[in-house]
Design a protein around this motif. Structure first.
Motif, PDB file in Angstrom:
ATOM      1  N   LEU A  82       0.846  -1.193   0.000  1.00  9.15           N
ATOM      2  CA  LEU A  82       0.000   0.000   0.000  1.00  9.15           C
ATOM      3  C   LEU A  82       0.883   1.245   0.000  1.00  9.15           C
ATOM      4  O   LEU A  82       2.001   1.235   0.522  1.00  9.15           O
ATOM      5  CB  LEU A  82      -0.906   0.013   1.236  1.00  9.15           C
ATOM      6  N   TYR A  83       0.360   2.315  -0.569  1.00 12.16           N
ATOM      7  CA  TYR A  83       1.071   3.588  -0.523  1.00 12.16           C
ATOM      8  C   TYR A  83       0.048   4.715  -0.629  1.00 12.16           C
ATOM      9  O   TYR A  83      -1.078   4.526  -1.115  1.00 12.16           O
ATOM     10  CB  TYR A  83       2.104   3.699  -1.647  1.00 12.16           C
ATOM     11  N   VAL A  84       0.411   5.882  -0.155  1.00 14.24           N
ATOM     12  CA  VAL A  84      -0.453   7.061  -0.219  1.00 14.24           C
ATOM     13  C   VAL A  84       0.000   7.912  -1.398  1.00 14.24           C
ATOM     14  O   VAL A  84       1.148   8.359  -1.435  1.00 14.24           O
ATOM     15  CB  VAL A  84      -0.394   7.880   1.088  1.00 14.24           C
ATOM     16  N   TYR A  85      -0.910   8.119  -2.362  1.00 18.35           N
ATOM     17  CA  TYR A  85      -0.508   8.946  -3.498  1.00 18.35           C
ATOM     18  C   TYR A  85      -0.859  10.408  -3.272  1.00 18.35           C
ATOM     19  O   TYR A  85      -0.346  11.298  -3.957  1.00 18.35           O
ATOM     20  CB  TYR A  85      -1.114   8.432  -4.810  1.00 18.35           C
ATOM     21  N   ASP A  86      -1.701  10.696  -2.280  1.00 20.81           N
ATOM     22  CA  ASP A  86      -1.964  12.084  -1.905  1.00 20.81           C
ATOM     23  C   ASP A  86      -2.606  12.098  -0.523  1.00 20.81           C
ATOM     24  O   ASP A  86      -3.256  11.126  -0.111  1.00 20.81           O
ATOM     25  CB  ASP A  86      -2.875  12.778  -2.913  1.00 20.81           C
ATOM     26  N   ALA A  87      -2.413  13.207   0.187  1.00 25.98           N
ATOM     27  CA  ALA A  87      -3.014  13.402   1.506  1.00 25.98           C
ATOM     28  C   ALA A  87      -3.388  14.875   1.627  1.00 25.98           C
ATOM     29  O   ALA A  87      -2.547  15.753   1.384  1.00 25.98           O
ATOM     30  CB  ALA A  87      -2.036  12.996   2.605  1.00 25.98           C
ATOM     31  N   ILE A  88      -4.625  15.134   1.981  1.00 27.09           N
ATOM     32  CA  ILE A  88      -5.128  16.509   1.968  1.00 27.09           C
ATOM     33  C   ILE A  88      -5.839  16.840   3.276  1.00 27.09           C
ATOM     34  O   ILE A  88      -6.709  16.089   3.732  1.00 27.09           O
ATOM     35  CB  ILE A  88      -6.124  16.738   0.806  1.00 27.09           C
ATOM     36  N   GLY A 111      -8.211   6.483  -6.549  1.00 28.06           N
ATOM     37  CA  GLY A 111      -7.434   5.729  -5.590  1.00 28.06           C
ATOM     38  C   GLY A 111      -8.085   4.378  -5.370  1.00 28.06           C
ATOM     39  O   GLY A 111      -9.047   4.012  -6.066  1.00 28.06           O
ATOM     40  N   TYR A 112      -7.588   3.648  -4.392  1.00 23.60           N
ATOM     41  CA  TYR A 112      -8.163   2.349  -4.049  1.00 23.60           C
ATOM     42  C   TYR A 112      -9.083   2.479  -2.839  1.00 23.60           C
ATOM     43  O   TYR A 112     -10.242   2.074  -2.872  1.00 23.60           O
ATOM     44  CB  TYR A 112      -7.045   1.358  -3.774  1.00 23.60           C
ATOM     45  N   VAL A 113      -8.570   3.065  -1.769  1.00 27.71           N
ATOM     46  CA  VAL A 113      -9.366   3.318  -0.565  1.00 27.71           C
ATOM     47  C   VAL A 113      -9.100   4.745  -0.100  1.00 27.71           C
ATOM     48  O   VAL A 113      -7.952   5.209  -0.115  1.00 27.71           O
ATOM     49  CB  VAL A 113      -9.002   2.325   0.561  1.00 27.71           C
ATOM     50  N   SER A 114     -10.144   5.438   0.300  1.00 26.50           N
ATOM     51  CA  SER A 114     -10.018   6.773   0.872  1.00 26.50           C
ATOM     52  C   SER A 114     -10.276   6.688   2.374  1.00 26.50           C
ATOM     53  O   SER A 114     -11.244   6.061   2.802  1.00 26.50           O
ATOM     54  CB  SER A 114     -11.021   7.738   0.234  1.00 26.50           C
ATOM     55  N   VAL A 115      -9.406   7.313   3.155  1.00 20.86           N
ATOM     56  CA  VAL A 115      -9.518   7.301   4.617  1.00 20.86           C
ATOM     57  C   VAL A 115      -9.766   8.732   5.088  1.00 20.86           C
ATOM     58  O   VAL A 115      -8.941   9.621   4.862  1.00 20.86           O
ATOM     59  CB  VAL A 115      -8.249   6.728   5.271  1.00 20.86           C
ATOM     60  N   ASN A 116     -10.902   8.947   5.723  1.00 22.56           N
ATOM     61  CA  ASN A 116     -11.333  10.275   6.159  1.00 22.56           C
ATOM     62  C   ASN A 116     -11.189  10.351   7.679  1.00 22.56           C
ATOM     63  O   ASN A 116     -11.932   9.702   8.408  1.00 22.56           O
ATOM     64  CB  ASN A 116     -12.791  10.477   5.720  1.00 22.56           C
ATOM     65  N   ILE A 117     -10.232  11.162   8.146  1.00 24.30           N
ATOM     66  CA  ILE A 117      -9.927  11.250   9.579  1.00 24.30           C
ATOM     67  C   ILE A 117     -10.483  12.551  10.145  1.00 24.30           C
ATOM     68  O   ILE A 117     -10.207  13.641   9.624  1.00 24.30           O
ATOM     69  CB  ILE A 117      -8.408  11.190   9.819  1.00 24.30           C
ATOM     70  N   MET A 118     -11.263  12.449  11.193  1.00 24.05           N
ATOM     71  CA  MET A 118     -11.867  13.611  11.849  1.00 24.05           C
ATOM     72  C   MET A 118     -10.815  14.300  12.724  1.00 24.05           C
ATOM     73  O   MET A 118     -10.130  13.643  13.514  1.00 24.05           O
ATOM     74  CB  MET A 118     -13.053  13.149  12.692  1.00 24.05           C
ATOM     75  N   GLY A 179     -20.046  26.784  12.021  1.00 24.81           N
ATOM     76  CA  GLY A 179     -18.744  26.436  12.553  1.00 24.81           C
ATOM     77  C   GLY A 179     -17.751  25.998  11.497  1.00 24.81           C
ATOM     78  O   GLY A 179     -17.927  26.252  10.301  1.00 24.81           O
ATOM     79  N   VAL A 180     -16.714  25.318  11.956  1.00 25.86           N
ATOM     80  CA  VAL A 180     -15.622  24.877  11.076  1.00 25.86           C
ATOM     81  C   VAL A 180     -15.383  23.383  11.303  1.00 25.86           C
ATOM     82  O   VAL A 180     -15.285  22.917  12.446  1.00 25.86           O
ATOM     83  CB  VAL A 180     -14.320  25.648  11.367  1.00 25.86           C
ATOM     84  N   ARG A 181     -15.298  22.637  10.211  1.00 31.00           N
ATOM     85  CA  ARG A 181     -15.025  21.200  10.260  1.00 31.00           C
ATOM     86  C   ARG A 181     -13.694  20.934   9.569  1.00 31.00           C
ATOM     87  O   ARG A 181     -13.494  21.326   8.415  1.00 31.00           O
ATOM     88  CB  ARG A 181     -16.157  20.436   9.564  1.00 31.00           C
ATOM     89  N   ASP A 182     -12.779  20.268  10.261  1.00 34.31           N
ATOM     90  CA  ASP A 182     -11.462  19.942   9.717  1.00 34.31           C
ATOM     91  C   ASP A 182     -11.321  18.430   9.581  1.00 34.31           C
ATOM     92  O   ASP A 182     -11.657  17.680  10.505  1.00 34.31           O
ATOM     93  CB  ASP A 182     -10.345  20.452  10.630  1.00 34.31           C
ATOM     94  N   ILE A 183     -10.814  17.987   8.444  1.00 29.77           N
ATOM     95  CA  ILE A 183     -10.567  16.564   8.227  1.00 29.77           C
ATOM     96  C   ILE A 183      -9.242  16.383   7.497  1.00 29.77           C
ATOM     97  O   ILE A 183      -8.725  17.311   6.867  1.00 29.77           O
ATOM     98  CB  ILE A 183     -11.691  15.886   7.401  1.00 29.77           C
ATOM     99  N   LEU A 184      -8.685  15.191   7.624  1.00 36.09           N
ATOM    100  CA  LEU A 184      -7.525  14.784   6.839  1.00 36.09           C
ATOM    101  C   LEU A 184      -7.956  13.584   6.001  1.00 36.09           C
ATOM    102  O   LEU A 184      -8.474  12.604   6.544  1.00 36.09           O
ATOM    103  CB  LEU A 184      -6.355  14.390   7.743  1.00 36.09           C
ATOM    104  N   VAL A 185      -7.771  13.667   4.697  1.00 37.26           N
ATOM    105  CA  VAL A 185      -8.146  12.571   3.804  1.00 37.26           C
ATOM    106  C   VAL A 185      -6.875  11.965   3.215  1.00 37.26           C
ATOM    107  O   VAL A 185      -6.057  12.673   2.617  1.00 37.26           O
ATOM    108  CB  VAL A 185      -9.076  13.042   2.674  1.00 37.26           C
ATOM    109  N   LEU A 186      -6.719  10.676   3.414  1.00 37.51           N
ATOM    110  CA  LEU A 186      -5.603   9.932   2.840  1.00 37.51           C
ATOM    111  C   LEU A 186      -6.123   9.108   1.668  1.00 37.51           C
ATOM    112  O   LEU A 186      -7.048   8.315   1.825  1.00 37.51           O
ATOM    113  CB  LEU A 186      -4.985   9.000   3.878  1.00 37.51           C
ATOM    114  N   PHE A 187      -5.523   9.287   0.509  1.00 31.27           N
ATOM    115  CA  PHE A 187      -5.893   8.525  -0.675  1.00 31.27           C
ATOM    116  C   PHE A 187      -4.884   7.378  -0.817  1.00 31.27           C
ATOM    117  O   PHE A 187      -3.726   7.595  -1.183  1.00 31.27           O
ATOM    118  CB  PHE A 187      -5.905   9.410  -1.909  1.00 31.27           C
ATOM    119  N   VAL A 188      -5.345   6.191  -0.498  1.00 34.69           N
ATOM    120  CA  VAL A 188      -4.459   5.022  -0.435  1.00 34.69           C
ATOM    121  C   VAL A 188      -4.591   4.210  -1.718  1.00 34.69           C
ATOM    122  O   VAL A 188      -5.703   3.928  -2.179  1.00 34.69           O
ATOM    123  CB  VAL A 188      -4.810   4.146   0.785  1.00 34.69           C
ATOM    124  N   ALA A 189      -3.464   3.841  -2.284  1.00 32.42           N
ATOM    125  CA  ALA A 189      -3.443   2.998  -3.486  1.00 32.42           C
ATOM    126  C   ALA A 189      -2.824   1.651  -3.131  1.00 32.42           C
ATOM    127  O   ALA A 189      -2.047   1.532  -2.173  1.00 32.42           O
ATOM    128  CB  ALA A 189      -2.658   3.670  -4.600  1.00 32.42           C
TER     129      ALA A 189
END
Length: 425
Positions: A82-88, A111-118, A179-189
């Motif tokens: 697995l590897y991350v091709y982008d993280a936003i 991507g293959y799987v997207s991971v959405n972190i709160m 309000g404001v919502r912050d997330i980190l999205v990892l695009f995993v391949a």
């Protein structure tokens, strides 16, 4: 970093968004840009190493094992790498978004799987979350009414928690209204075995590059056939790819339009009819894999309407009794109505959960209203067009990027007025 981004975004070309979907109230920061920022602004290499080490630990200890267990264990062609091709990092700021809420429209990730972190507490914002199109399946497949109370966007349990999904699943960032919502999205391949690109990646790139690549073809028919070949190749990679079937159907529908215009004076319409039937077959195949795609249902309605018009124009020439011809037209008319009605239903439900689908919803209403008006069903057309025509005056003053949407609303408003005048005669 957000303050730095806000102060430089109008002057620094490197700070411009590289994300496909942007709307007012959204900000993004690529992880690679943050690392570079820390290195360049007196934090030095040590700070960069700290950030990189933190992300590496997150991936190796938490994300990769989770993705392998939940997703990769079902695959045959992957070697497990697995590897991350982008993280936003994405910030949804409801104040800057004003009345519309801050969010992302329905889309797929590459991507293959997207991971959405709160990243921040639910107490700091209202709304938000990730809405998946397939959440509508019980309503669409069972014909239920469904309300926004039945279907809600999904959110992680709290800061530091995450949700993961196949990147190909169509989803939206539901509107954050306060309000404001912050997330980190990892695009995993996921790397494939035998040092070749995985099938999902080949299919995704074939679909995304079809129009651009094929625009260089020497003629219109070659451009259209090139698009057809791209999407057929994508389907060969992933036969259950509903989006590829959808795009193939639309390429064939465009090819049908081109052939009709080219052979307008010719009497033999057999070839055009075959292309149209093939386009409908592809769009129907797409609905078996993505039944909750409102755009697909709208396009299927357009294709069925063309078939209706074809048989209507040849009613006298076809060797068919009046009764049989009438039954055929009624059957096709039912298919048109079902597709447009389902598109409107899907988009209505998406709107209720905070998805920005206004332009698609308005197009479906206009298309269905136009079809009914052609049948002189002016009362039915009025019922449908009234759903969106009232929004026309509101759209006039927007500085928006929604010029096309305003045009659709204007056409719906004008058609509604026409239908009302016909009723009054």
């Amino acid at each position: 970093y957000w303050k730095h981004l806000a102060s430089t975004e109008n002057n620094d070309a490197s700070s411009k968004s590289r994300f496909t979907y942007q709307r007012k109230g959204n900000s993004e920061a690529h992880l690679s840009d943050i690392v570079r920022y820390y290195e360049q602004h007196h934090y030095g290499e040590e700070k960069q190493k700290q950030v990189s080490a933190l992300v590496d630990k997150l991936l190796l200890d938490r994300v990769y094992p989770w993705v392998r267990d939940a997703f990769l264990s079902k695959e045959d062609e992957s070697n497990g790498d697995l590897y991350v091709y982008d993280a936003i990092f994405i910030r949804y700021n409801a104040t800057e978004a004003e009345n519309i809420g801050a969010g992302q429209p329905l889309h797929r990730d590459l991507g293959y799987v997207s991971v959405n972190i709160m990243l921040n507490s639910q107490d700091e914002f209202d709304g938000g979350g990730t809405f998946f199109e397939n959440q509508l399946l019980p309503v669409v497949l069972n014909g239920g009414d469904g309300t926004s109370n039945d279907i809600q966007p999904l959110k992680p349990l709290g800061p530091g928690h995450a949700i993961a999904h196949y990147s190909s699943d169509r989803h939206a960032g539901s509107a954050t209204f306060d309000g404001v919502r912050d997330i980190l999205v990892l695009f995993v391949a996921a790397a494939a075995a035998a040092e070749r690109a995985p099938k999902w990646e080949v299919a995704a790139r074939l679909k995304s590059k079809a129009r651009t690549y094929c625009s260089d073809a020497s003629s219109i028919d070659e451009q259209l056939l090139c698009r057809v070949r791209h999407h057929r190749l994508a389907i060969r990679q992933v036969p259950s790819d509903g989006e590829a079937w959808h795009y193939l159907g639309m390429a064939l529908l465009d090819f049908h339009s081109y052939e009709v215009a080219l052979q307008h004076q010719q009497q033999d319409c057999t070839k055009n009819y075959s292309i149209l039937r093939l386009a409908i077959s592809c769009l129907e195949e797409a609905t078996t894999y993505t039944p909750c795609d409102g755009r697909l249902q709208n396009n299927l309605g357009i294709a069925w309407e063309r078939l209706f018009e074809y048989h209507q124009s040849r009613e006298k020439e076809d060797e068919m009794s009046t009764a049989d011809s009438g039954r055929l037209l009624n059957s096709i008319r039912g298919q048109v109505a079902e597709a447009f009605s389902r598109s409107i239903q899907i988009h209505t439900l998406c709107k209720q959960v905070g998805c920005d689908v206004n332009s698609d919803y308005e197009s479906a209403c206009l298309n269905y209203g136009l079809f009914l008006s052609k049948l002189d069903d002016f009362e039915g057309a009025i019922d449908i067009l009234s759903l969106v025509a009232a929004n026309y005056e509101e759209s006039k003053d927007t500085d928006s990027d929604a010029v096309d949407a305003s045009r659709v609303l204007r056409d719906a408003s004008n058609l509604l007025g026409f239908c009302k005048r016909q009723i009054q005669k």
